[in-house]
Design an enzyme around this catalytic site. Sequence first.
Site, PDB file in Angstrom:
ATOM      1  N   LYS A 123      14.889  73.835   8.091  1.00 35.94           N
ATOM      2  CA  LYS A 123      15.677  74.411   9.161  1.00 35.94           C
ATOM      3  C   LYS A 123      17.101  73.856   9.139  1.00 35.94           C
ATOM      4  O   LYS A 123      17.311  72.646   9.127  1.00 35.94           O
ATOM      5  CB  LYS A 123      15.025  74.132  10.519  1.00 35.94           C
ATOM      6  CG  LYS A 123      13.745  74.929  10.757  1.00 35.94           C
ATOM      7  CD  LYS A 123      14.038  76.432  10.763  1.00 35.94           C
ATOM      8  CE  LYS A 123      12.795  77.238  11.083  1.00 35.94           C
ATOM      9  NZ  LYS A 123      13.095  78.700  11.072  1.00 35.94           N
TER      10      LYS A 123
ATOM     11  N   CYS B  31      14.670  28.532   7.293  1.00 36.45           N
ATOM     12  CA  CYS B  31      15.223  28.191   8.606  1.00 36.45           C
ATOM     13  C   CYS B  31      14.113  27.673   9.527  1.00 36.45           C
ATOM     14  O   CYS B  31      13.631  26.561   9.349  1.00 36.45           O
ATOM     15  CB  CYS B  31      15.954  29.401   9.193  1.00 36.45           C
ATOM     16  SG  CYS B  31      17.047  29.012  10.585  1.00 36.45           S
TER      17      CYS B  31
ATOM     18  N   HIS C  41      19.698  30.618   4.823  1.00 38.77           N
ATOM     19  CA  HIS C  41      19.107  31.942   4.611  1.00 38.77           C
ATOM     20  C   HIS C  41      19.498  32.471   3.227  1.00 38.77           C
ATOM     21  O   HIS C  41      20.456  33.238   3.093  1.00 38.77           O
ATOM     22  CB  HIS C  41      19.577  32.910   5.697  1.00 38.77           C
ATOM     23  CG  HIS C  41      18.976  32.649   7.033  1.00 38.77           C
ATOM     24  ND1 HIS C  41      17.801  33.243   7.452  1.00 38.77           N
ATOM     25  CD2 HIS C  41      19.355  31.823   8.042  1.00 38.77           C
ATOM     26  CE1 HIS C  41      17.499  32.812   8.670  1.00 38.77           C
ATOM     27  NE2 HIS C  41      18.426  31.948   9.048  1.00 38.77           N
TER      28      HIS C  41
ATOM     29  N   GLU D  36      18.203  34.719   1.477  1.00 46.29           N
ATOM     30  CA  GLU D  36      18.043  36.168   1.325  1.00 46.29           C
ATOM     31  C   GLU D  36      19.356  36.912   1.510  1.00 46.29           C
ATOM     32  O   GLU D  36      19.530  38.026   0.996  1.00 46.29           O
ATOM     33  CB  GLU D  36      16.993  36.700   2.315  1.00 46.29           C
ATOM     34  CG  GLU D  36      17.390  36.699   3.778  1.00 46.29           C
ATOM     35  CD  GLU D  36      17.067  35.411   4.512  1.00 46.29           C
ATOM     36  OE1 GLU D  36      16.968  35.442   5.754  1.00 46.29           O
ATOM     37  OE2 GLU D  36      16.933  34.364   3.848  1.00 46.29           O
TER      38      GLU D  36
END
Length: 543
Positions: free
Chosen positions: A186, A380, A515, A517
């Site tokens: 749609k 952490c 951290h 990451e």
Amino acid sequence: MARYIFITGGVVSSLGKGLASAALGALLQARGYKVRLRKLDPYLNLDPGTMSPYQHGEVFVTDDGAETDLDLGHYERFTGRPATKQDNITTGRIYQDILTKERRGDYLGATIQVIPHVTNAIKEFVLSGNDGYDFVLVEIGGTVGDIEGLPFFEAIRQIRNDLPRGDVIYIHLTLLPYIPSAGELKTKPTQHSVKELRSIGIQPDILLCRTDRPIPKEERRKLGLFCNVRETAVIEARDADSIYAVPEAYHAAGLDDEVLAAFAIAAEEPPALERWHKINERIRNPEGAVTIAIVGKYTGMKDAYKSLIEALSHGGIANKVEVKLDWIESEVFENEDPAPFLEHVNGILVPGGFGQRGAEGKIEAARFARERDVPYFGICFGMQMAVIEAARNLAGIAEANSTEFGPTSEPLVGLMTEWLRGNELERRSQAGDLGGTMRLGAYPAALKRGSRVSKVYGDVLEISERHRHRYEVNTAYKDRLEQHGLRFSGMSPDGVLPEIVEYEDHPWFIGVQFHPELKSRPFEPHPLFSSFIEAALVRSRLV
């Protein structure tokens, strides 16, 4: 002079504007252009630092200590360019700056209004600091039609008129829902979204259409006709199995070619996408698999751990394995034996977090990993809980706890009151505000020669990592803990703040206060995550 690409979203939220911006940035970068990506957030908070993870998701921290939107993590991972505090702004910060100037008398008694004062502040932010870049990609948070976004849309409308003709384009990310009963995609929601955008003076140059199936030619023609864009500028953005497949998919759909055409730039050479192809081959064809348990407190909201998920994926790419995640709410272990939940996993990761809820469960996860020789990665808060576990169960300090949870006679973890940033001493107090009072951004850490973590980093003795914490392990207990095998293998250069702990006689047990990451990239996996997944792979072959 930089050219500007504004990315807006319509129909529904969470379509992936940040990912689309990052993928386009990667494509332009692969063609040899210098790109910068920025994010405008319409909410009234000064930054997301005090927002609930369930409301906002991850808070991405930059090297210079800004607490920003998680989309900046996508920008960094896809382009490799470190973001800064100047790449993200909120309505709250804009209003704070304006009201500070008003109180100071900078406006000379003028009536402060959304137009021109707020819009001028937005334009000043967008246009500043862009020397040396070929393209600046600016994502506008939220969805077209949101009342809080109106000043931002007005500002980017004005920017097109302020800059030379041909220096600005608009890309609108939208959704084409498939209706099974009708058997078709749609286009009407997209038409209405573009109508709303055009009503405030913005005509999109490119439509980036999220869909789970190919867009038929007739629907493409209809979108071009009713949304007033070229048919070639209706770009199919199909769902992908991996976010790292998106740049190649967007190139195949013609997005980067259409962007260059909109700027009247001849596309002389195709983008160099070999490295993207290589990592996607590894993702599609892994040589094995490992299962990692993430024992956290926000497991119901995966976006709260976005960079963590991606860093684990990068570790898998480095080791040519698929990383399967087993999400476990840490509170479960406060009433149940962790063994049935953890016996089958190849590694345990306890991520960062705040508050007492679930803390005892994380301590039990650390204990299980230590006693069963399961690779453990504490980040952490996860490091702090591992230290408390060692104090209670190895050093015999039964009352060991964190002052974050209330008064304790044995404060193994306590509030930091001062620390060094470069040569300057920073101070905090218990009575300070929550917002902006943490130890934020990149700080160095000195590693012990011969430690496991030093070897993981390639035998270096100093590293720099990003931090976001208010509490720290108490060094008054350092000697007692080391006597029982928990080695403090990383400290702040002044020797005051513990940064890394490890067990020498464990297959792989590392806790870090920072951290890691946040600095992992698909093409440059963080060494800690690569090593952790490698250890998990070794364990998978032993059990």
